[in-house]
Design an enzyme around this catalytic site. Structure first.
Site, PDB file in Angstrom:
ATOM      1  N   LYS A   1       4.691  -2.055  -0.600  1.00  0.00           N
ATOM      2  CA  LYS A   1       3.273  -1.724  -0.763  1.00  0.00           C
ATOM      3  C   LYS A   1       3.094  -0.573  -1.756  1.00  0.00           C
ATOM      4  O   LYS A   1       2.170  -0.578  -2.578  1.00  0.00           O
ATOM      5  CB  LYS A   1       2.660  -1.361   0.587  1.00  0.00           C
ATOM      6  CG  LYS A   1       2.280  -2.554   1.449  1.00  0.00           C
ATOM      7  CD  LYS A   1       1.073  -3.271   0.876  1.00  0.00           C
ATOM      8  CE  LYS A   1       0.478  -4.266   1.855  1.00  0.00           C
ATOM      9  NZ  LYS A   1      -0.685  -4.963   1.275  1.00  0.00           N
TER      10      LYS A   1
ATOM     11  N   TYR B   1       8.592  -2.681   4.057  1.00  0.00           N
ATOM     12  CA  TYR B   1       7.177  -3.025   3.895  1.00  0.00           C
ATOM     13  C   TYR B   1       6.436  -1.913   3.159  1.00  0.00           C
ATOM     14  O   TYR B   1       5.715  -2.159   2.185  1.00  0.00           O
ATOM     15  CB  TYR B   1       6.557  -3.270   5.273  1.00  0.00           C
ATOM     16  CG  TYR B   1       5.058  -3.446   5.257  1.00  0.00           C
ATOM     17  CD1 TYR B   1       4.485  -4.667   4.902  1.00  0.00           C
ATOM     18  CD2 TYR B   1       4.207  -2.402   5.622  1.00  0.00           C
ATOM     19  CE1 TYR B   1       3.108  -4.832   4.895  1.00  0.00           C
ATOM     20  CE2 TYR B   1       2.836  -2.560   5.618  1.00  0.00           C
ATOM     21  CZ  TYR B   1       2.298  -3.771   5.255  1.00  0.00           C
ATOM     22  OH  TYR B   1       0.923  -3.929   5.249  1.00  0.00           O
TER      23      TYR B   1
ATOM     24  N   PHE C   1      -5.472 -13.011   8.320  1.00  0.00           N
ATOM     25  CA  PHE C   1      -6.174 -12.263   9.360  1.00  0.00           C
ATOM     26  C   PHE C   1      -7.186 -11.291   8.757  1.00  0.00           C
ATOM     27  O   PHE C   1      -8.385 -11.332   9.066  1.00  0.00           O
ATOM     28  CB  PHE C   1      -5.155 -11.529  10.234  1.00  0.00           C
ATOM     29  CG  PHE C   1      -5.736 -10.435  11.099  1.00  0.00           C
ATOM     30  CD1 PHE C   1      -6.846 -10.684  11.910  1.00  0.00           C
ATOM     31  CD2 PHE C   1      -5.175  -9.164  11.096  1.00  0.00           C
ATOM     32  CE1 PHE C   1      -7.377  -9.679  12.713  1.00  0.00           C
ATOM     33  CE2 PHE C   1      -5.698  -8.156  11.892  1.00  0.00           C
ATOM     34  CZ  PHE C   1      -6.806  -8.415  12.695  1.00  0.00           C
TER      35      PHE C   1
END
Length: 311
Positions: A143, A139, A15
């Site tokens: 990261k 998440y 995306f």
């Protein structure tokens, strides 16, 4: 035609990656997209198949040597439905491979991090470079580990921590992607939509993904190193975002808000009740600020003929 330079975008079919490729092309760059599953990418001259996590260690350096990018962008890494160990592999192993490949090369390295690397900010406060680090989810932790590897590498590198992005091709599992998907199914079956969501209490900074693309292009030519947060500077009520998409679609819809089941999948950033990024550092360091509207992003998302992308 003389190009501004050559950009190699890892994760170029996702995306965000697709919009990064398009943004580089708009600004006159020669673009090479790299992804596990090759697909046509607007703006990319080449789309190369490579699973940088599982390929032989020499595969990524060989790719860079063959194509000689001026800028390498890491926008790759799966995350939907992955547990913590899988996320660490998806982001950590991949980042380590790319950092090793650019070692010793005159390459600008841009890493896509996340504002979820920060601790939650109190309602009404802006997220700044001095805001505490303290991710609350797997998440954000994955990261953050990748960000630290970049900062420790000593390369000509910048980590951009973007906020939530929306626009054409948004991932079908994201909040906006799910709502759009349900509305399209109802439209196609000529029925009313009934959409069950977690309570829409949050106010969050949302960014047109094409603005994010322009921010990354600006970062490619900037001299800034370290970390910079990327956002619009405005907190948008999530309920208003959903209601605007429903109204835009023209599809009769009933929104049901229900607390999620314990142990169920958690979307990145879904725990943030309040999020607003201070846009000043990006403006000062990159010469960039958001210029598009969320209404335009939603309209273009709804208008795309193929519906939400899989990311």
């Amino acid at each position: 035609m003389k190009h501004a330079g050559r950009a190699m975008v890892f994760g170029g079919t996702g995306f965000v990656g697709r919009h990064l490729c398009a943004a580089f092309a708009r600004h006159g760059w020669d673009v090479v997209s790299v992804a596990r599953r090759p697909a046509e990418v607007p703006g990319a001259r080449l789309t190369l198949p490579l699973d940088a996590v599982h390929a032989a260690a020499a595969a990524v350096p060989r790719l860079l040597k063959a194509h000689g990018p001026d800028v390498v962008v890491n926008a790759a890494g799966s995350y939907w439905g992955l547990d913590e160990a899988q996320l660490q592999t998806s982001f950590g192993t991949l980042t380590a491979r790319l950092l090793a490949a650019v070692d010793g090369r005159p390459v600008r390295f841009l890493q896509l991090g996340s504002v979820m690397e920060h601790a939650p900010t109190p309602r009404g406060h802006a997220l700044t470079a001095r805001s505490p680090i303290g991710p609350t989810g797997a998440y954000g932790r994955a990261k953050l580990a990748a960000t630290r590897a970049v900062l420790d590498s000593g390369h000509n590198a910048l980590v951009l921590r973007p906020t939530n992005s929306v626009g054409p091709g948004v991932h079908r599992h994201s909040l906006v992607g799910r709502v759009a998907g349900e509305l399209r199914r109802a439209r196609d079956t000529r029925s009313a939509a009934e959409i069950t969501l977690a309570p829409l209490r949050a106010e969050r900074d949302y960014l047109d993904v094409r603005d994010l693309g322009d921010a990354v292009v600006a970062a490619a030519s900037a001299t800034a190193q370290g970390v910079v947060n990327i956002g619009s500077g405005h907190a948008c009520p999530v309920r208003g975002l959903v209601e605007e998409l429903v109204e835009l679609s023209g599809v009769p819809a009933r929104i049901i808000e229900r607390e999620p089941e314990a142990g169920g999948p958690v979307a990145p950033g879904s725990a943030a009740e309040w999020l607003r990024v201070d846009p000043a550092p990006a403006r000062e360091l990159l010469g960039w600020s958001a210029s598009r509207t969320l209404s335009g992003a939603l309209a273009d998302l709804w208008a795309e003929p193929r519906g939400s992308a899989g990311g």
